[in-house]
Scaffold this active site. Structure first.
Site, PDB file in Angstrom:
ATOM      1  N   ASP A   1      -6.409   0.735   0.439  1.00  0.00           N
ATOM      2  CA  ASP A   1      -6.536   1.102   1.847  1.00  0.00           C
ATOM      3  C   ASP A   1      -7.946   0.701   2.294  1.00  0.00           C
ATOM      4  OD1 ASP A   1      -8.255   2.960   0.770  1.00  0.00           O
ATOM      5  OD2 ASP A   1      -7.486   4.650   1.917  1.00  0.00           O
TER       6      ASP A   1
ATOM      7  N   LYS B   1       0.846  -1.204   0.000  1.00  0.00           N
ATOM      8  CA  LYS B   1       0.000   0.000   0.000  1.00  0.00           C
ATOM      9  C   LYS B   1       0.883   1.257   0.000  1.00  0.00           C
ATOM     10  CE  LYS B   1      -1.920   2.243   3.378  1.00  0.00           C
ATOM     11  NZ  LYS B   1      -2.591   2.579   4.613  1.00  0.00           N
TER      12      LYS B   1
END
Ligand code: SF4
Length: 247
Positions: free
Chosen positions: A175, A156
């Site tokens: 996310d 991420k």
């Protein structure tokens, strides 16, 4: 004698379009790919996102790739607003990788404390800064393979930094918002962020990966909230058949 009141006809309930059924694999409880990933539907969702969030971008303030990396590490389980508040003084006190790498841990812990999980975040920030100095000549690496070698950096964070700071589309940022919205919009029926990212990479054109992540995050923050999504304000309502739609 009481008069019989006339019964009002029941209000017609508006039905959301049904979630298409697809065959489940014989061995897994979940299908590998969502039914809502038909290319025309995906293109319609992308067009709606462009229409609503043409200028979506990363909301973590930064002046360079290194600051974005540090802010992204600090943003775990914390709002961008809070990270931006902390960042304002943090980068004046610690202007570069060297300053973070050789900081006094207990002091840095207090400096990043408002972002939560401050002990672990301090370790990650110092570890990543040291690795940047020792292994990458003081520069934030520009490939996913290399950036994942930095302590505290997973896909991420790698995607945020590579995409936003360098314009390199190496994947899709997944996310909490992207995860929730991908499920609601039936773009993925997986729950593991890594699998969701793989699903999204198959159906979203690569040139849209960076912008798509920003747009979904913006939509999640502004309209499609976790608890009470504002479906009446959503321009994708006609394409969405999420079970927890509020219209
Ligand atoms: S209709 Fe509601 S649940 Fe579906 S994407 Fe829009 S805000 Fe989210």
């Amino acid at each position: 004698m009481a008069t019989k009141s006339k019964k009002k006809p029941a209000a017609k309930k508006r039905l959301a379009p049904a979630r298409p059924k697809i065959k489940k694999s014989a061995r897994t409880s979940k299908p590998a790919q969502a039914a809502g990933t038909e290319s025309q539907r995906v293109a319609a969702i992308l067009a709606k996102l462009d229409e609503a969030y043409g200028n979506a971008t990363c909301e973590l303030k930064h002046e360079n790739a290194f600051q974005l990396l540090i802010s992204t590490i600090l943003s775990a389980q914390c709002t961008d607003v809070r990270v931006n508040q902390v960042a304002e003084t943090l980068y004046k006190k610690y202007p570069d990788a060297k300053a973070f790498a050789y900081a006094t841990p207990s002091e840095l812990e207090q400096d990043v404390r408002p972002t939560g999980f401050f002990r672990n975040k301090t370790k990650s920030v110092m570890g990543a800064s040291k690795a940047i100095l020792e292994k990458f000549g003081g520069e934030v690496p520009r490939t996913m393979e290399e950036i994942l070698k930095l302590p505290g950096v997973a896909r991420k964070t790698g995607n945020v930094v590579l995409g936003t700071a360098f314009g390199i589309a190496s994947g899709v940022v997944v996310d909490t918002h992207v995860l929730r919205l991908s499920n609601r919009l039936d773009l993925s029926r997986n729950e593991d962020p890594k699998k969701v990212e793989q699903d999204l990479m198959k159906i979203i054109p690569q040139e849209k990966w960076i912008q798509f992540s920003h747009q979904l995050i913006w939509h999640g923050r502004r309209v499609c909230h976790a608890r009470k999504p504002k479906c009446t304000e959503c321009n994708m309502e006609s394409l969405c058949y999420a079970k927890d739609k509020t219209v």
